[in-house]
Design an enzyme around this catalytic site. Sequence first.
Site, PDB file in Angstrom:
ATOM      1  N   SER A  10       0.833  -1.201   0.000  1.00  0.00           N
ATOM      2  CA  SER A  10       0.000   0.000   0.000  1.00  0.00           C
ATOM      3  C   SER A  10       0.867   1.249   0.000  1.00  0.00           C
ATOM      4  O   SER A  10       1.903   1.300   0.661  1.00  0.00           O
ATOM      5  CB  SER A  10      -0.898   0.008   1.248  1.00  0.00           C
ATOM      6  OG  SER A  10      -1.568   1.243   1.374  1.00  0.00           O
ATOM      7  N   SER A  57      -0.368   4.072   1.114  1.00  0.00           N
ATOM      8  CA  SER A  57      -0.960   4.953   2.121  1.00  0.00           C
ATOM      9  C   SER A  57       0.027   5.410   3.198  1.00  0.00           C
ATOM     10  O   SER A  57       0.030   6.591   3.564  1.00  0.00           O
ATOM     11  CB  SER A  57      -2.178   4.291   2.754  1.00  0.00           C
ATOM     12  OG  SER A  57      -3.221   4.181   1.809  1.00  0.00           O
ATOM     13  N   THR A  92     -10.797   0.135   3.549  1.00  0.00           N
ATOM     14  CA  THR A  92     -10.888  -0.245   2.148  1.00  0.00           C
ATOM     15  C   THR A  92     -11.802  -1.465   2.004  1.00  0.00           C
ATOM     16  O   THR A  92     -12.273  -2.029   3.001  1.00  0.00           O
ATOM     17  CB  THR A  92      -9.484  -0.521   1.561  1.00  0.00           C
ATOM     18  OG1 THR A  92      -9.583  -0.670   0.153  1.00  0.00           O
ATOM     19  CG2 THR A  92      -8.854  -1.765   2.180  1.00  0.00           C
ATOM     20  N   LYS A 117     -16.181  -1.295   3.829  1.00  0.00           N
ATOM     21  CA  LYS A 117     -16.750   0.055   3.857  1.00  0.00           C
ATOM     22  C   LYS A 117     -18.210   0.058   4.313  1.00  0.00           C
ATOM     23  O   LYS A 117     -18.651   0.991   4.993  1.00  0.00           O
ATOM     24  CB  LYS A 117     -16.618   0.716   2.486  1.00  0.00           C
ATOM     25  CG  LYS A 117     -15.176   0.993   2.081  1.00  0.00           C
ATOM     26  CD  LYS A 117     -15.107   1.706   0.743  1.00  0.00           C
ATOM     27  CE  LYS A 117     -13.646   1.966   0.343  1.00  0.00           C
ATOM     28  NZ  LYS A 117     -13.559   2.709  -0.935  1.00  0.00           N
ATOM     29  N   ASN A 138     -15.195   5.242   4.401  1.00  0.00           N
ATOM     30  CA  ASN A 138     -13.786   4.861   4.208  1.00  0.00           C
ATOM     31  C   ASN A 138     -12.863   5.587   5.183  1.00  0.00           C
ATOM     32  O   ASN A 138     -11.657   5.397   5.150  1.00  0.00           O
ATOM     33  CB  ASN A 138     -13.339   5.123   2.762  1.00  0.00           C
ATOM     34  CG  ASN A 138     -13.034   6.571   2.510  1.00  0.00           C
ATOM     35  OD1 ASN A 138     -13.801   7.456   2.910  1.00  0.00           O
ATOM     36  ND2 ASN A 138     -11.921   6.847   1.857  1.00  0.00           N
ATOM     37  N   GLY A 141     -18.874   0.739 -14.433  1.00  0.00           N
ATOM     38  CA  GLY A 141     -18.912   0.049 -13.145  1.00  0.00           C
ATOM     39  C   GLY A 141     -19.972   0.623 -12.237  1.00  0.00           C
ATOM     40  O   GLY A 141     -20.107   1.845 -12.113  1.00  0.00           O
ATOM     41  N   GLY A 147     -20.406  -0.655  -8.904  1.00  0.00           N
ATOM     42  CA  GLY A 147     -20.116  -1.039  -7.519  1.00  0.00           C
ATOM     43  C   GLY A 147     -20.007   0.180  -6.629  1.00  0.00           C
ATOM     44  O   GLY A 147     -20.435   1.294  -6.993  1.00  0.00           O
ATOM     45  N   TYR A 176      -4.695   3.175  -9.614  1.00  0.00           N
ATOM     46  CA  TYR A 176      -3.403   3.850  -9.506  1.00  0.00           C
ATOM     47  C   TYR A 176      -2.224   2.902  -9.655  1.00  0.00           C
ATOM     48  O   TYR A 176      -1.077   3.341  -9.649  1.00  0.00           O
ATOM     49  CB  TYR A 176      -3.296   4.614  -8.182  1.00  0.00           C
ATOM     50  CG  TYR A 176      -3.533   3.795  -6.948  1.00  0.00           C
ATOM     51  CD1 TYR A 176      -2.513   3.059  -6.360  1.00  0.00           C
ATOM     52  CD2 TYR A 176      -4.801   3.762  -6.359  1.00  0.00           C
ATOM     53  CE1 TYR A 176      -2.737   2.299  -5.223  1.00  0.00           C
ATOM     54  CE2 TYR A 176      -5.030   3.007  -5.216  1.00  0.00           C
ATOM     55  CZ  TYR A 176      -3.994   2.276  -4.653  1.00  0.00           C
ATOM     56  OH  TYR A 176      -4.222   1.520  -3.532  1.00  0.00           O
TER      57      TYR A 176
END
Length: 409
Positions: free
Chosen positions: A15, A17, A54, A58, A79, A118, A120, A193
């Site tokens: 990740s 993050s 994530t 959620k 989130n 999409g 979702g 990403y």
Amino acid sequence: MKLKCGLLGETLGHSYSPRIHAFLGDYDYRLYEVPRDKVEDFILHGDWDGLNVTIPYKKVAASLCDELSDIARDLGSVNTIVKRDGKLYGYNTDYYGFRSMVLETGVNISGKKALVLGTGGTGVTVQKVLSEMGAEVVPISRTGENNYDNIERHSDAVLVVNATPVGMYPKNGVSPLDLTRIPSCECVLDVIYNPMRTALILQAESLGLKYKSGLHMLVAQAKYSSERFQNVNISDDLVTFIENSLTKELENIILIGMPGSGKSVVAQALGQRLHRPVIETDAEIVKSAGKTIPEIFERSGEAEFRRLETLEMQASGKLSERIISTGGGVVTVEENYQYLHQNGVIVWLERDTSKLPTDGRPISQKSNLNELYEKRKPMYERFADIKIDNNGTVYETVEKIIQEIEGSI
């Protein structure tokens, strides 16, 4: 005492993050991989102050919060959670991250049609943002009323957003849509990403459309999350700074050029200078084939070598933070461009043909180097983001590459 924050998910893997949040504030930021049967207890009783959440948690996060922001309530998805005064407060910062992404493109979508690929959770968030910005939003699904088979009925759309995982690592190179089916399209956004440029984004680039990859959204939503963790305001300018910094850190630097133009030597020096692993694609081909390059050419011909080379481009191009030294003829196969460019900046090393050695290079040995250069020059130009003169010292070349890359982002 520092705040304890982090990212909550079932399987997180690698990740970005923690790197992003290191720019945003002085708090601990960890990755929390929690199985489904324990996630409820972790959210309610875990030792944390702020969480990013994530998939697939959620929805459950939204159900456990004591209070929800208006946007989180509308979307039914959280989130970002903040623990404050014994209560859990839930937010949806993906909304703000995507909105920032749209604004960054400068495209006016008010009153215009936007296709969202999409339906979702991410797709629903994207739809809400675009609707509130005045767009005519059309969700595209595999089997719904508006689907990929009849998408031409919406050929007047000016914006296409990919909110699906199609094209995401490790299944790189796949696109959910051929953009030529939407001739009015002006801009393409992809929430993915990794890779930095999906097949959809690469096609948008080739068509001269505006585009934006998901790294901006990831950084922007993190900024909004961090504001809530710390109860402070953070300048939007920091989003651009972090995005550019991460791009420089993550992008491969790929060296192309004539056989013997110094790619291997420069790659090793560049790797040492930037503390990055180096991949020699010719060496990897030799390793996988169990033969030297002259042996591959002699026994199986150039076509087989090019096939092996393309397989290596697929493998190496998926990686990040590498220095990649390619063979001189990699540009002769157009397909290789997308594999290299998806996660990399491509640097063409130019060197006088009189200085090019031919030992161990089958094509160089049987060719007039000046004629070979003239033939391949348009191909190198087609692939290259940056052109660097490599007739000086290795040190000079390495510094020029770094300066050029710094200036291009």
